[in-house]
Design an enzyme around this catalytic site. Structure first.
Site, PDB file in Angstrom:
ATOM      1  N   ARG A 150      -8.460  -0.610   4.331  1.00  0.00           N
ATOM      2  CA  ARG A 150      -7.579   0.498   4.295  1.00  0.00           C
ATOM      3  C   ARG A 150      -6.421  -0.606   3.156  1.00  0.00           C
ATOM      4  O   ARG A 150      -5.675   0.586   2.908  1.00  0.00           O
ATOM      5  CB  ARG A 150      -6.906   1.541   4.320  1.00  0.00           C
ATOM      6  CG  ARG A 150      -8.873   2.413   4.828  1.00  0.00           C
ATOM      7  CD  ARG A 150      -8.039   3.912   6.031  1.00  0.00           C
ATOM      8  NE  ARG A 150      -7.779   4.324   5.100  1.00  0.00           N
ATOM      9  CZ  ARG A 150      -7.368   5.952   5.781  1.00  0.00           C
ATOM     10  NH1 ARG A 150      -7.978   6.183   6.950  1.00  0.00           N
ATOM     11  NH2 ARG A 150      -7.136   6.440   5.265  1.00  0.00           N
ATOM     12  N   ARG A 188       1.451  14.142  13.192  1.00  0.00           N
ATOM     13  CA  ARG A 188       1.563  13.826  12.290  1.00  0.00           C
ATOM     14  C   ARG A 188       2.016  15.244  11.191  1.00  0.00           C
ATOM     15  O   ARG A 188       0.902  15.249  10.970  1.00  0.00           O
ATOM     16  CB  ARG A 188       0.610  13.021  11.309  1.00  0.00           C
ATOM     17  CG  ARG A 188       0.590  11.373  11.700  1.00  0.00           C
ATOM     18  CD  ARG A 188      -0.150  10.289  11.062  1.00  0.00           C
ATOM     19  NE  ARG A 188       0.847  10.068  10.229  1.00  0.00           N
ATOM     20  CZ  ARG A 188       0.448   9.229   9.319  1.00  0.00           C
ATOM     21  NH1 ARG A 188      -1.113   8.352   9.220  1.00  0.00           N
ATOM     22  NH2 ARG A 188       1.148   8.693   8.451  1.00  0.00           N
ATOM     23  N   LYS A 239       1.066  -1.058  -0.111  1.00  0.00           N
ATOM     24  CA  LYS A 239      -0.325   0.069   0.184  1.00  0.00           C
ATOM     25  C   LYS A 239       0.734   1.494   0.252  1.00  0.00           C
ATOM     26  O   LYS A 239       0.891   2.166  -0.539  1.00  0.00           O
ATOM     27  CB  LYS A 239      -1.150  -0.334   1.255  1.00  0.00           C
ATOM     28  CG  LYS A 239      -1.653   1.652   1.879  1.00  0.00           C
ATOM     29  CD  LYS A 239      -2.357   1.402   2.723  1.00  0.00           C
ATOM     30  CE  LYS A 239      -1.373   1.196   4.159  1.00  0.00           C
ATOM     31  NZ  LYS A 239      -1.329   3.168   4.476  1.00  0.00           N
ATOM     32  N   ASN A 240       1.694   1.052   1.025  1.00  0.00           N
ATOM     33  CA  ASN A 240       2.712   2.264   1.332  1.00  0.00           C
ATOM     34  C   ASN A 240       3.630   3.200   0.247  1.00  0.00           C
ATOM     35  O   ASN A 240       4.246   3.399  -0.224  1.00  0.00           O
ATOM     36  CB  ASN A 240       3.049   2.240   2.247  1.00  0.00           C
ATOM     37  CG  ASN A 240       2.400   2.355   3.988  1.00  0.00           C
ATOM     38  OD1 ASN A 240       1.192   2.907   3.597  1.00  0.00           O
ATOM     39  ND2 ASN A 240       2.555   2.159   4.616  1.00  0.00           N
ATOM     40  N   ASP A 267       5.005  -0.127  12.203  1.00  0.00           N
ATOM     41  CA  ASP A 267       3.420  -0.494  11.331  1.00  0.00           C
ATOM     42  C   ASP A 267       3.167  -1.706  11.956  1.00  0.00           C
ATOM     43  O   ASP A 267       2.592  -3.041  11.273  1.00  0.00           O
ATOM     44  CB  ASP A 267       3.896  -0.329   9.913  1.00  0.00           C
ATOM     45  CG  ASP A 267       3.403   1.078   9.801  1.00  0.00           C
ATOM     46  OD1 ASP A 267       2.565   1.852  10.349  1.00  0.00           O
ATOM     47  OD2 ASP A 267       3.740   1.265   8.553  1.00  0.00           O
ATOM     48  N   CYS A 275      -5.116  12.779  13.240  1.00  0.00           N
ATOM     49  CA  CYS A 275      -4.643  11.412  13.198  1.00  0.00           C
ATOM     50  C   CYS A 275      -4.652  10.704  14.305  1.00  0.00           C
ATOM     51  O   CYS A 275      -4.126  11.473  15.029  1.00  0.00           O
ATOM     52  CB  CYS A 275      -3.422  11.062  12.048  1.00  0.00           C
ATOM     53  SG  CYS A 275      -3.206   9.017  11.825  1.00  0.00           S
TER      54      CYS A 275
HETATM   55  N1  EPU Z   1       6.848  14.348  10.872  1.00  0.00           N
HETATM   56  C1  EPU Z   1       7.079  15.249  11.245  1.00  0.00           C
HETATM   57  N2  EPU Z   1       7.191  16.185  10.420  1.00  0.00           N
HETATM   58  C2  EPU Z   1       7.046  15.934   9.340  1.00  0.00           C
HETATM   59  C3  EPU Z   1       7.093  14.671   9.050  1.00  0.00           C
HETATM   60  C4  EPU Z   1       6.782  13.710  10.066  1.00  0.00           C
HETATM   61  O1  EPU Z   1       7.517  15.620  12.986  1.00  0.00           O
HETATM   62  O2  EPU Z   1       7.302  17.348   8.616  1.00  0.00           O
HETATM   63  C5  EPU Z   1       7.131  13.218  12.131  1.00  0.00           C
HETATM   64  C6  EPU Z   1       5.624  12.255  11.914  1.00  0.00           C
HETATM   65  O3  EPU Z   1       4.926  12.758  13.274  1.00  0.00           O
HETATM   66  C7  EPU Z   1       6.066  10.775  12.728  1.00  0.00           C
HETATM   67  C8  EPU Z   1       7.502  10.438  12.271  1.00  0.00           C
HETATM   68  O4  EPU Z   1       7.843  12.254  12.101  1.00  0.00           O
HETATM   69  O5  EPU Z   1       6.477  11.003  14.296  1.00  0.00           O
HETATM   70  C9  EPU Z   1       7.480   9.763  11.057  1.00  0.00           C
HETATM   71  O6  EPU Z   1       6.386  10.361  10.107  1.00  0.00           O
HETATM   72  P1  EPU Z   1       6.505  10.433   8.327  1.00  0.00           P
HETATM   73  O7  EPU Z   1       6.334  11.555   7.588  1.00  0.00           O
HETATM   74  O8  EPU Z   1       7.844   8.507   8.339  1.00  0.00           O
HETATM   75  O9  EPU Z   1       5.340   9.171   8.011  1.00  0.00           O
HETATM   76  P2  EPU Z   1       4.561   9.229   6.603  1.00  0.00           P
HETATM   77  O10 EPU Z   1       4.842   9.358   5.693  1.00  0.00           O
HETATM   78  O11 EPU Z   1       3.048   9.999   7.080  1.00  0.00           O
HETATM   79  C10 EPU Z   1       4.378   6.541   6.744  1.00  0.00           C
HETATM   80  C11 EPU Z   1       3.323   5.588   6.331  1.00  0.00           C
HETATM   81  C12 EPU Z   1       3.078   5.081   7.608  1.00  0.00           C
HETATM   82  C13 EPU Z   1       4.276   4.953   8.208  1.00  0.00           C
HETATM   83  C14 EPU Z   1       4.994   5.614   8.913  1.00  0.00           C
HETATM   84  C15 EPU Z   1       6.530   5.425   9.405  1.00  0.00           C
HETATM   85  C16 EPU Z   1       2.426   6.235   4.101  1.00  0.00           C
HETATM   86  C17 EPU Z   1       1.249   6.763   3.261  1.00  0.00           C
HETATM   87  N3  EPU Z   1       2.227   5.556   5.132  1.00  0.00           N
HETATM   88  O12 EPU Z   1       3.549   7.717   7.260  1.00  0.00           O
HETATM   89  O13 EPU Z   1       1.652   4.297   7.456  1.00  0.00           O
HETATM   90  O14 EPU Z   1       3.396   4.685   9.961  1.00  0.00           O
HETATM   91  O15 EPU Z   1       6.258   6.261   7.278  1.00  0.00           O
HETATM   92  O16 EPU Z   1       6.799   4.723   8.635  1.00  0.00           O
HETATM   93  O17 EPU Z   1       3.209   5.167   3.584  1.00  0.00           O
HETATM   94  C18 EPU Z   1       0.356   2.821   8.141  1.00  0.00           C
HETATM   95  O18 EPU Z   1       0.748   2.370   6.707  1.00  0.00           O
HETATM   96  O19 EPU Z   1      -0.433   2.236   8.896  1.00  0.00           O
HETATM   97  C19 EPU Z   1       1.090   3.688   8.223  1.00  0.00           C
HETATM   98  C20 EPU Z   1       0.274   4.898   9.041  1.00  0.00           C
END
Ligand code: EPU
Length: 438
Positions: free
Chosen positions: A400, A121, A22-23, A308, A116
């Site tokens: 999802r 996030r 998915k991701n 995850d 969320c």
């Molecule tokens: N963060 C910040 N600032 C930012 C972005 C992120 O502080 O601008 C923090 C977040 O709050 C979090 C950490 O950095 O504490 C990591 O967040 P990241 O941005 O890496 O997460 P994401 O890209 O929003 C993806 C996956 C998530 C998975 C995370 C971590 C997708 C669509 N989602 O989220 O997947 O948990 O990386 O590996 O790729 C899931 O599949 O259930 C899921 C939540």
């Protein structure tokens, strides 16, 4: 609304195929906006999040066509820069449209994703990266509004308080591939899903060096072409089936798994008493004859143990004979499964960002509530190991991210049924008005 009824106790046995990730799929669909030519994306899982993304692309003017099982064609001959809140709010990952819109159109207006349940996030790192690449970024009436006439390569650092950012890296990459000059993305995420995106972008003609590392170097090109790209297997789904095998004292083989993406998971799960065997393209999981053992797990960005798969490990730890510690370093508050597992007989305390699982639990069925994708998966796993019947509400979270979860589990011998909410005993039913969708 549908619910799952699960009768625990069956040992899962047999073979199940890993679906596409998915991701990796969501940014791949977004990347197709970077070219006017068709992109064929294969091994796409059938999930509601993929449908949401397809709907958003159509809204933006792309043609999105399902060619056959797992095979999609996205043609973005014309693209509009505006993704409205009513579409974006359904899925946080739609924030990864920012990078491709900026790259292709030099402008974007994308609604900010809302709250969320797994944590705050923020997207500050995404915006920091885009600003470094020459974008003017404002937030107006809940939308991120970007003007990027002066888009250019730059050196930028993506690390934040909780490590790097996966979707933020995807955004920076997708803007940088069409930004004139050289971009150094330091502290970039190196999750397999990012490497997969780099591979798709390279097939489209992007110039990316050091793929798979924390320091990506991108030479901007003038335009990109269409491509054919196959999505990697879903490592989180694979891990979930490995735990399903172990938690039911079963013998499950996952075919089409990419085991090289699961190093930290195997390491921790071996400590937990799981045996893995890889033969002829199948990954087989059984519990060691001595049984489960308590574990200490800390989630970290890749190649660390994935957040995850934390909730699923927590469900497993409930059955180990002794205390386990599960520490969250990516989403400090990602413990929504804990109170629900408690309703099934688990004893788990939370101390800061660590769940302390007492272990040795005799899980029993109960009515429980799914809160997010991975917490819901943990409840399903616990229900498979529990004595009696568990009803899980809000299973749309599972749809999802897990392709045909109930069908796949049934094929392994699980007693799991998908029923309308009205089939539940009346005392378990929650009025529609109290159901929060997120
Ligand atoms: N963060 C910040 N600032 C930012 C972005 C992120 O502080 O601008 C923090 C977040 O709050 C979090 C950490 O950095 O504490 C990591 O967040 P990241 O941005 O890496 O997460 P994401 O890209 O929003 C993806 C996956 C998530 C998975 C995370 C971590 C997708 C669509 N989602 O989220 O997947 O948990 O990386 O590996 O790729 C899931 O599949 O259930 C899921 C939540």
């Amino acid at each position: 609304m549908e619910v799952f009824r699960i009768r625990g106790g069956a040992s899962l046995r047999g073979e199940v195929r890993a679906s596409g990730s998915k991701n990796a799929t969501l940014p791949a669909f977004a990347a197709a906006l970077l070219t006017a030519e068709p992109c064929i994306i294969e091994n796409v899982p059938e999930l509601s999040d993929v449908r949401f993304m397809a709907d958003i692309l159509v809204h933006l003017g792309a043609e999105v066509e399902k060619l056959g099982p797992g095979s999609w064609k996205v043609t973005a001959a014309e693209v509009s820069p505006q993704a409205p809140y009513e579409l974006v709010r359904k899925m946080r990952a739609s924030v990864c449209l920012l990078g491709p819109l900026v790259g292709r159109l030099r402008q974007a207006r994308v609604a900010l994703p809302g709250g969320c349940v797994i944590g705050q996030r923020p997207i500050d790192l995404h915006l920091k990266a885009l600003r470094a690449l020459g974008c003017e970024v404002e937030v107006e009436a809940g939308d991120v509004v970007i003007q990027a006439k002066g888009l250019h390569g730059a050196s930028l650092f993506l690390g934040g308080r909780h490590g790097t950012t996966v979707t933020g890296t995807a955004n920076a990459l997708m803007a940088a591939v069409l930004a004139p000059g050289t971009t150094h993305l330091e502290s970039a995420a190196c999750e397999p899903e990012i490497t997969d995106l780099c591979q798709m972008l390279s097939a489209m003609g992007a110039q990316i060096e050091h793929t798979g590392s924390h320091h990506l170097v991108i030479q901007g090109v003038e335009s990109l072409k269409g491509c054919r790209h196959r999505i990697i297997p879903d490592r989180i789904e694979v891990g979930t089936y490995c735990i399903a095998s172990a938690i039911t004292k079963g013998d499950v083989k996952v075919v089409d798994a990419e085991v090289s993406h699961l190093g930290a998971f195997f390491d921790k799960m071996k400590e937990a008493g799981l045996n893995f065997e890889e033969r002829e393209g199948a990954l087989r999981t059984r519990v060691h004859p001595d049984g489960l053992r308590p574990i200490e797990v800390t989630t970290l960005p890749y190649p660390g143990y994935p957040t995850d798969l934390q909730a699923q490990a927590c469900a497993l730890a409930c059955l180990a004979p002794g205390p386990s510690l599960l520490t969250e370093r990516v989403y400090p508050n990602r413990f929504m499964h804990v109170p629900e597992l408690g309703r099934m007989g688990a004893e788990i305390g939370i101390e800061g960002t660590t769940a302390i699982v007492k272990g040795g639990a005799k899980l029993h069925g109960a009515p429980v509530m799914a809160s997010d994708l991975r917490a819901s998966a943990a409840l399903v796993l616990a229900a498979l190991a529990a004595e009696g019947e568990t009803w899980i509400q809000r299973i749309y979270h599972l749809d999802r991210g897990y392709e045909q979860f109930d069908e796949k589990l049934r094929s392994l011998g699980a007693e799991i049924e998908r029923l309308p909410a009205e089939a539940m005993p009346e005392s378990f039913q929650i009025p529609q008005s109290e159901l929060i969708t997120s």
